[in-house]
Structures are given as C-alpha cells and as structure tokens.
Design a protein around this motif. Structure first.
Motif, PDB file in Angstrom:
ATOM      1  N   LEU A  85      23.073  51.797  49.639  1.00 56.09           N
ATOM      2  CA  LEU A  85      22.902  50.733  48.641  1.00 56.09           C
ATOM      3  C   LEU A  85      22.311  49.466  49.250  1.00 56.09           C
ATOM      4  O   LEU A  85      21.759  48.632  48.532  1.00 56.09           O
ATOM      5  N   LEU A  86      22.450  49.326  50.571  1.00 56.90           N
ATOM      6  CA  LEU A  86      21.954  48.099  51.219  1.00 56.90           C
ATOM      7  C   LEU A  86      20.633  48.310  51.954  1.00 56.90           C
ATOM      8  O   LEU A  86      20.149  47.393  52.628  1.00 56.90           O
ATOM      9  N   ILE A  87      20.028  49.489  51.803  1.00 56.18           N
ATOM     10  CA  ILE A  87      18.767  49.754  52.512  1.00 56.18           C
ATOM     11  C   ILE A  87      17.690  48.736  52.122  1.00 56.18           C
ATOM     12  O   ILE A  87      16.968  48.224  52.985  1.00 56.18           O
ATOM     13  N   ASP A  88      17.583  48.418  50.838  1.00 58.46           N
ATOM     14  CA  ASP A  88      16.541  47.465  50.428  1.00 58.46           C
ATOM     15  C   ASP A  88      16.760  46.106  51.087  1.00 58.46           C
ATOM     16  O   ASP A  88      15.799  45.448  51.504  1.00 58.46           O
ATOM     17  N   SER A  89      18.018  45.672  51.192  1.00 60.77           N
ATOM     18  CA  SER A  89      18.314  44.393  51.859  1.00 60.77           C
ATOM     19  C   SER A  89      18.001  44.491  53.351  1.00 60.77           C
ATOM     20  O   SER A  89      17.473  43.549  53.946  1.00 60.77           O
ATOM     21  N   LEU A  90      18.327  45.619  53.963  1.00 56.23           N
ATOM     22  CA  LEU A  90      18.065  45.808  55.400  1.00 56.23           C
ATOM     23  C   LEU A  90      16.563  45.888  55.663  1.00 56.23           C
ATOM     24  O   LEU A  90      16.074  45.433  56.704  1.00 56.23           O
ATOM     25  N   LYS A  91      15.821  46.436  54.700  1.00 62.33           N
ATOM     26  CA  LYS A  91      14.353  46.527  54.861  1.00 62.33           C
ATOM     27  C   LYS A  91      13.711  45.147  54.901  1.00 62.33           C
ATOM     28  O   LYS A  91      12.624  44.966  55.435  1.00 62.33           O
TER      29      LYS A  91
ATOM     30  N   SER B 108      13.245  57.787  58.164  1.00 60.78           N
ATOM     31  CA  SER B 108      11.938  58.113  58.753  1.00 60.78           C
ATOM     32  C   SER B 108      11.060  58.846  57.744  1.00 60.78           C
ATOM     33  O   SER B 108       9.851  58.602  57.662  1.00 60.78           O
ATOM     34  N   GLU B 109      11.685  59.743  56.973  1.00 62.43           N
ATOM     35  CA  GLU B 109      10.908  60.491  55.957  1.00 62.43           C
ATOM     36  C   GLU B 109      10.287  59.532  54.945  1.00 62.43           C
ATOM     37  O   GLU B 109       9.259  59.827  54.352  1.00 62.43           O
ATOM     38  N   GLN B 110      10.931  58.369  54.757  1.00 60.71           N
ATOM     39  CA  GLN B 110      10.390  57.378  53.813  1.00 60.71           C
ATOM     40  C   GLN B 110       9.528  56.339  54.522  1.00 60.71           C
ATOM     41  O   GLN B 110       9.164  55.321  53.918  1.00 60.71           O
ATOM     42  N   GLY B 111       9.257  56.561  55.810  1.00 56.86           N
ATOM     43  CA  GLY B 111       8.409  55.638  56.565  1.00 56.86           C
ATOM     44  C   GLY B 111       9.117  54.340  56.938  1.00 56.86           C
ATOM     45  O   GLY B 111       8.465  53.345  57.253  1.00 56.86           O
TER      46      GLY B 111
END
Ligand SMILES: NC(=O)c1ccc[n+]([C@@H]2O[C@H](COP(=O)([O-])OP(=O)(O)OC[C@H]3O[C@@H](n4cnc5c(N)ncnc54)[C@H](OP(=O)(O)O)[C@@H]3O)[C@@H](O)[C@H]2O)c1
Length: 292
Positions: free
Chosen positions: A122-128, A185-188
């Motif tokens: 859920l926090l991947i977008d914030s971490l990105k 990684s699969e999502q770059g």
C-alpha cells in the motif's frame, strides 16, 4: 545525512521504540505506529524529550486487522507526499492453540506476515516518490526453527503449534520480502531496497501481551532475573534494523539479512522457488481485497 521520513511499526515497545529513538536522534522525521493511541502518544512524548527531535507523528492500527492496516496506509498517504523508509518492526507471538483474527486469519501469520506485506504494497507509491527508499522488515533467527513449511496450510489450520507459527511466519516474511523485490523489478521499480533483519535474542515484551505457552512463561519467569546476562538489550537488538534503515552502506542493496554479526545468512533449508512463490501467491490472495 539528509532528513528522511521513516515509518516504524510497533514503535511503542522493545526494539521498535529503540529504533524510533535512534532514528529521531539521527534527525529524521519518524512516524510512530502503535495499536493503542494513549500508549503511542505517551511514547511519542517520551521520545521527543529523550531525543530533542519534535519531528514525529503517530499512526494507530491493530495489525491483526488488514482493514486497519489499509486505513493506516491511507492516513499516511493523505498526510505525507513521500516515504523514505518503512520499518516493518511490529510482531507478536500467540498461544498454544490456533486463534483467528476477526477477519478469519491465524493471528501470528496476520501480524507477522500479511500485515507487513500489505502495508509495504500500500505504501509503494509513497516509497516510489523518494529518490532512494527502503523497506526493512524485522524477522527472527527463529525463521530456522519453525520446521517444515506446510505450503498447503500456510495458516496452520491443521498443523498449528506456537513454535511452528512463529518460526514459519518469520521464514515466510523473508521469502515474501524477496518476492516483493522481484515483483518491484518486474514493474521496473529499482529505487526501493528491500531487506530483512533479526535482533538476536533481546530483552523485550515479545509475546507478553498474549497468553504464552506454559514453557515460555516458565522460561520468562525463571530466566528474567538472568536475562540481562543472557540476552541483548532492546537497544542492542535494534542495531541491525537501524543499520539497515539508514546506513549509506546499504544503499542499493536488497535481499540482505542483517543481524548482530552484520550481514548474515538466511536458512535456505526449506527454500525452493516453488515454496517461495506459493507463500507470495497466498499472501497476494489474502491482501488482494485490501489493495483495491
Ligand atoms: N525480542 C527478541 O528477542 C526478538 C527476537 C527475534 C525477533 N524479534 C522481532 O522483533 C520485533 C519487535 O519485537 P520486540 O521484541 O520488540 O517485542 P515487543 O516489546 O512486544 O514489541 C512489539 C511491538 O509490536 C507491537 N504489536 C504487537 N502486536 C501488535 C498488533 N496486533 N498490532 C499492532 N502492533 C502490535 C507492540 O505493541 P504494544 O506496545 O501495544 O504491545 C510493540 O510495539 C518483532 O517482529 C519480533 O518478532 C524479537
């Protein structure tokens, strides 16, 4: 070092409190997660006084509830435009009998495996949004002591024991974090480092809020006076996680497992690509309703 925004789960006791304290002392903004608002606010006040760093906030969620994990992530994303480091520290031990959460999941797996996986996703977008982010998850040397995985019974409905549930939850979370790194990684996505840690054996309140098996009660009652001689302090136990969270030496590294001896080896005794994939797929099935 640049000031980072860091979320520490289970910051109200033991290792998490020490991790939050050290990270505040390093000058970062630290969001303290707890499950009890009053206790978390008290710890926040104490840590501000102890470190002189007022840059803290609190988030409240019982990690037995994936719905509460989701609400906490939503609250974070509404308030903060990025996250630099997520420390999945919170963990627990439960009793001798299988016990389920209100959402129907085995409690040890819910708190030690599904909650950190869901929160991380859920926090991947914030971490990105961070130029270089990290996810650090606290596992345990017990990951090697849970015995054979029950891949067709991840939540141990037919195979539960206290030791198995805790040990396997800590093995599965290592596998899940390695799968998460592959998934990124699969999502770059190559700007988020994903690692796990363990503290050794440290004197904390681990499992103390639950009804422990009798032998754990005996060990803790008889052993407590000797504990300072036999166990690490919470501050010592927190050190590998603090290192993994902010040391420049870790930048760009993933799939590492840090402990009191530095870089350590995960037990690969029960590892197969199929087992790791099965655990990841199971986690994804469990968390999927909360990702929408
Ligand atoms: N101590 C050790 O020797 C040892 C060894 C290996 C691994 N670990 C791991 O280290 C991590 C930290 O544990 P610790 O030893 O510091 O134990 P602790 O003193 O009991 O602290 C655990 C933290 O997690 C929180 N927590 C537990 N269940 C929760 C739930 N359902 N929802 C939300 N928060 C919850 C606790 O909140 P409350 O304050 O409200 O209880 C506390 O903040 C855990 O992942 C544990 O498995 C510890």
């Amino acid at each position: 070092m640049d000031s980072k925004i860091i979320l520490v789960t289970g910051a109200t006791n033991g290792l998490g409190r020490e991790e939050a304290k050290a990270l505040l002392a390093q000058g970062h903004t630290v969001i303290l997660h707890g499950r009890n608002r009053e206790k978390t606010l008290t710890v926040q006040k104490e840590l501000v006084a102890e470190t002189g760093n007022p840059n803290t906030d609190v988030l409240i969620a019982d990690l037995e509830s994936l719905a509460e994990v989701k609400a906490m992530a939503q609250e974070f994303t509404a308030k903060y435009d990025r996250l630099d480091v997520l420390v999945n520290n919170a963990g627990n031990q439960y009793g001798t009998r299988w016990a389920g959460t209100a959402e129907g999941h085995e409690k040890t797996m819910a708190v030690n495996l599904f909650a950190p996986v869901l929160l991380s996703l859920l926090l991947i977008d914030s971490l990105k949004k961070s130029p270089r982010a990290r996810i650090v998850t606290v596992s345990s040397a017990s990951h090697a002591q849970g015995g054979k995985p029950f891949i067709d019974d991840i939540e141990l409905k037919d195979n539960y024991s206290f030791r198995r549930a805790y040990g396997l939850s800590k093995l599965y979370v290592i596998w899940a974090m390695r799968s998460l790194r592959k998934h990124l990684s699969e999502q770059g996505i190559e700007t988020i480092d994903v690692n796990t840690t363990h503290p050794g054996i440290a004197l904390t309140n681990l499992g103390g809020s639950e009804k422990r098996p009798w032998y754990m009660t005996v060990i803790y009652t008889v052993g407590r006076p000797l504990a300072p001689l036999l166990m690490r302090t919470a501050a010592q136990g927190a050190a590998p996680t603090i290192y993994a969270a902010t040391s420049p030496e870790v930048e760009g590294l993933s799939d590492r497992y840090y402990g009191p001896k530095g870089l350590e080896q995960v037990s690969e005794r029960h590892y197969t690509p199929a087992n790791e994939a099965a655990v990841w797929n199971y986690c994804m099935k469990v968390v999927d309703p909360y990702l929408r």
